[in-house]
Enzyme design. Structure first.
Site, short mmCIF file in Angstrom:
data_model
loop_
_atom_site.label_atom_id
_atom_site.label_comp_id
_atom_site.label_asym_id
_atom_site.label_seq_id
_atom_site.Cartn_x
_atom_site.Cartn_y
_atom_site.Cartn_z
N ASP A 403 0.18 -8.40 -2.85
CA ASP A 403 -0.84 -8.64 -1.97
C ASP A 403 -0.21 -9.33 -0.96
O ASP A 403 -0.43 -8.90 0.38
CB ASP A 403 -1.92 -9.54 -2.51
CG ASP A 403 -3.09 -9.94 -1.92
OD1 ASP A 403 -3.02 -10.25 -0.65
OD2 ASP A 403 -4.44 -9.31 -2.09
N THR A 431 -6.00 -8.03 -0.19
CA THR A 431 -5.64 -6.49 -0.33
C THR A 431 -5.64 -6.16 -1.74
O THR A 431 -5.83 -4.88 -2.16
CB THR A 431 -4.29 -6.47 0.30
OG1 THR A 431 -3.19 -6.98 -0.52
CG2 THR A 431 -4.17 -6.48 1.68
N ASP A 432 -5.44 -7.12 -2.89
CA ASP A 432 -5.50 -6.67 -4.14
C ASP A 432 -7.06 -6.15 -4.25
O ASP A 432 -7.17 -5.00 -5.00
CB ASP A 432 -5.22 -7.74 -5.00
CG ASP A 432 -3.82 -7.64 -5.64
OD1 ASP A 432 -3.02 -6.78 -5.60
OD2 ASP A 432 -3.20 -8.89 -5.79
N VAL A 433 -7.83 -7.05 -4.03
CA VAL A 433 -9.42 -6.49 -4.10
C VAL A 433 -9.66 -5.21 -3.58
O VAL A 433 -10.08 -4.09 -3.99
CB VAL A 433 -10.20 -7.72 -4.02
CG1 VAL A 433 -11.94 -6.99 -4.11
CG2 VAL A 433 -10.16 -8.68 -4.88
#
Length: 584
Positions: A403, A431-433
Site C-alpha cells: 500500500d 490503496t489496499d482497500v
C-alpha cells in the site's frame, strides 16, 4: 460526460459529482464491447441511510471515522486532501450497477441500486472498526496506542518510505546503517502492524540512523538486503496511461451451459456464483469480501493450519478481528501450494468455480503452475483475476508491492496531505482497500463478458492503477483553518461544504467577530449545541468521530453499522448497496 451518469438523478449534487463521474467511467470500461449496455438505475447519495447533517467528501470523512484513522499517526483527526472516499464510492456504485446487470442477464428482474459517500467511508474503516469494538475476552476494549508515521528523512533531507515483509531483511538493513540488532528488533512489530493500526511508533534510534546517512547510502543498504526504498516527492500525479484493469479472453470454450436464476426472488445479484480466493493481507481479501457481500460464495485457500494473519492482535473468538472483518462468511480449503497435492487441490477447486482470484507476488503463479493458462485448461469459462502492487508500470523488477509504496509511486503520498505539510503516505490502507474494490470490479467486467461470449478471461489490476483513479489537482490542496476539525467544548466539529463555502455566515451564526475568531468562539459550547445552530442557519455540519467504537451504538448509524453479536464479536459495516426491483 459518461452515458451512464444519466441513469441516476438528472441533477447530481456537487457533493457526489466525483463519485458519479468515477462510477460512470468505470461502467463505460466494464461494458465496453457488450451489446447490452443498459445498467438500469443507480444512484449515489451523500449521507444515504446515515443520520448526519452533511454528506460531502470531507464531512463524511469526519463523521465516519476516516479522519480519525488517517490522523492517528500525527496525533489528531485530519482530512485526506483528495477525494478518496468519493472514488471508493464511485467504484461501489459501478459494482452495484454491474452486479444488477449480471443478475438480469442471468434471469433476475431489473434491479435498481443505491449507495452513498457515507457507506463508502464506512467500508474503508472496516478493519479498524472491528479492532475498536473487539475485546480480549475480559470485557476490555483493545486500543492502538502510540503515534508516528513510518516516513523517514535522510541526511540530505529526502523523505523516504521503506518496505519489507521479511524480518531478516529488516535486521540486515538496519545493521548496515549501524543499528544494534535489539534496537532494530523493537521496530519490527510496529512497522509490520502499521497496516492494521495506522500508526508506526518506531524507536527514535531508527529515525536517527537514517538521518545520519544520505539517500544513496540508504538505497544501497536497501538493495543489499532486499528492502525497497522510495523517495517521496511533492508531485501529486500518477504515472500516465494506467488503466484500472485489463481483460484478455481465454481460449474459446464450449457453448455456455444454461445459468438459471437464483431460486430465491430476494437473492443477492451474485447468488449462485463461486469465487476461489488465494490472497493475503488486505487487497485480495477485500475483493473477495465485496463479491461475497454481493451474494457470491467465496472459498478461501489457506495453508495448512490456516492463514498466519488469523493470529494478528486483537483476537476475539479465536481469530484476529482485523482478519475476520474482511474474511468472515468465506469457507476455507487448506492446501499446501508448495506440494503437488496442494496445487492439484487448487486446480480442482478452480475447475468448479466461476472466479479464481489471487494477489500473489509477481511470477509466483507461473512457478506454481497455477497461472491463467493452467487453470483455463481445466476450466475455460473461469474468470482468472490477479492483483499486484505495480503491474508492469515500473518495469520487470518493481518495488515490493504494498500500500504505502503504491501511495508514493502513485502520487497519493503528496496528494492526500495538504500544502504546507510534508508529503507522506497515509498509514490508513487507502490503496489496499481501493485496489481490492477495483479488482472486484474487474471480476464483474469479466463475468459480464463471459455471460455474452461463454469464454473465461484474464483480469489484472494493481494498487498503482487503483491509486491513479483518485482525482487530484496538479498542485497540493491548500486548507484554511475552517477546512480542518474545529475544537468545541466537548469534542471536534467539522463544517459541511456549504458552511465552508460561506465562512462569514458561519462567523455570524456562531457569534464570532470575524472568520479568524470562529475557532475560538466554537470552544465556548458543545458540539451538539453548535450543530443545531448551524443546521438552523442552513449550514449543516458534523461531529468529528474520534472513537470508532461509538459507531456501533450511535442511532444515526443503526442502518449502516452492525453491532457485535454472538457470531461476530465486533462491529462491521453493513453491505454498502441497497437493491430494489425496478418498476418500469
Amino acid at each position: 460526460m459518461s452515458l451512464y451518469q444519466e441513469a441516476g438523478p438528472r441533477t447530481a449534487p456537487a457533493a457526489t459529482r466525483t463519485a458519479r463521474t468515477v462510477a460512470g467511467d468505470l461502467l463505460d470500461r466494464t461494458l465496453d464491447g457488450l451489446p447490452d449496455r443498459d445498467t438500469g438505475g443507480w444512484e449515489v447519495g451523500g449521507v444515504g441511510p446515515v443520520g448526519v447533517d452533511a454528506g460531502d467528501e470531507r464531512a463524511v470523512q469526519a463523521a465516519c471515522g476516516v479522519m480519525h484513522v488517517h490522523g492517528r499517526a500525527t496525533g489528531a483527526p485530519a482530512p485526506l486532501a483528495a477525494d478518496y472516499v468519493s472514488t471508493v464510492t464511485g467504484v461501489l456504485a459501478a459494482q452495484g450497477a454491474a452486479a444488477a446487470l449480471l443478475a438480469r442477464r442471468r434471469g433476475r428482474p431489473p434491479l435498481r441500486t443505491r449507495t452513498s459517500l457515507a457507506q463508502g467511508a464506512l467500508l474503508t474503516v472496516t478493519q479498524y472498526l472491528a479492532a475498536a469494538t473487539a475485546d480480549d475476552g475480559t470485557g476490555t476494549r483493545v486500543t492502538d496506542d502510540g503515534t508516528g508515521l513510518a516516513t523517514l528523512t535522510t541526511a540530505d533531507a529526502v523523505r523516504v518510505e521503506i518496505e519489507t515483509l521479511d524480518p531478516e531483511a529488516w535486521a540486515g538493513f538496519w545493521h548496515r546503517l549501524g543499528v544494534p540488532p535489539r534496537t532494530a528488533g523493537r521496530g519490527w512489530q510496529p512497522f509490520q502492524t502499521r497496516f492494521g493500526t495506522a500508526v508506526c511508533p518506531l524507536p527514535p534510534e531508527l529515525r536517527a540512523a537514517v538521518r545520519a546517512h544520505p539517500l544513496e547510502a540508504v538505497r544501497r543498504a536497501g538493495a543489499e538486503h532486499g528492502v525497497s526504498v522510495a523517495a517521496i516527492g511533492e508531485a501529486t500525479t500518477a504515472p500516465p496511461g494506467l488503466a484500472p484493469w485489463t481483460l484478455a479472453p481465454a481460449p474459446p470454450a464450449d457453448p455456455p451451459p444454461y445459468s438459471p436464476p437464483p431460486a430465491d426472488p430476494y437473492a443477492l445479484p451474485l447468488a449462485g456464483l463461486r469465487v476461489v480466493e488465494s490472497a493475503r493481507r488486505v487487497q485480495g481479501p477485500v475483493a473477495g469480501h465485496v463479491l461475497r457481500l454481493l451474494g457470491a460464495e467465496v472459498v478461501r485457500v489457506e495453508p495448512p493450519g490456516g492463514d498466519p494473519m488469523r493470529g494478528l492482535p486483537p483476537v476475539a473468538g479465536g481469530c484476529s478481528v482485523r482478519f475476520s472483518a474482511l474474511n468472515h462468511g468465506k469457507s476455507v480449503a487448506e492446501a499446501d501450494l508448495t506440494t503437488r497435492p496442494g496445487r492439484e487441490a487448487v486446480r480442482e477447486l478452480a475447475s468448479r468455480a466461476d472466479v479464481f482470484l489471487h494477489n500473489w507476488a509477481p511470477g509466483k503463479a507461473g512457478t506454481l503452475r497455477l497461472d491463467a493458462d493452467a487453470l483455463h485448461a481445466v476450466n475455460p469459462r473461469l474468470v482468472y483475476a490477479s492483483a499486484s502492487g505495480f503491474g508492469t508500470a515500473l518495469g520487470p523488477l518493481p518495488p515490493i508491492g504494498t500500500d504505502y509504496l503504491a501511495q508514493v509511486h502513485g502520487g497519493l503520498a503528496a496528494a492526500l496531505r495538504p500544502a504546507g505539510e510534508p508529503p507522506a503516505p497515509s498509514l490508513m490502507t487507502v490503496t489496499d482497500v481501493l485496489g481490492g474494490l477495483v479488482l472486484a470490479q474487474a471480476v464483474l467486467a469479466g463475468l459480464l463478458a463471459r455471460q455474452e461470449t461463454g469464454r473465461g478471461c484474464r483480469a489484472a489490476s494493481s494498487l498503482l492503477s487503483a491509486a491513479a483513479l483518485v482525482p487530484r489537482p496538479g498542485r497540493r490542496t491548500a486548507l484554511s483553518p475552517l477546512d480542518r476539525p474545529l475544537p468545541t467544548a466537548d469534542g471536534l466539529l467539522y463544517l459541511g461544504a456549504d458552511a465552508r463555502a460561506l465562512p462569514r455566515e458561519v462567523a455570524r451564526t456562531v457569534g464570532a467577530t470575524g472568520t479568524a475568531t470562529v475557532g475560538e468562539r466554537l470552544r465556548a459550547r458543545t458540539t451538539d449545541a453548535w450543530l443545531a445552530e448551524l443546521r438552523a442557519a442552513g449550514l449543516p455540519s458534523v461531529a468529528v468521530r474520534t472513537d470508532l467504537a461509538d459507531l456501533a451504538t450511535d442511532p444515526a448509524f443503526a442502518r449502516t453499522v452492525l453491532p457485535p453479536d454472538d457470531r461476530l464479536p465486533y462491529a462491521r459495516p453493513a453491505a454498502p448497496w441497497e437493491f430494489t426491483e425496478e418498476t418500469r
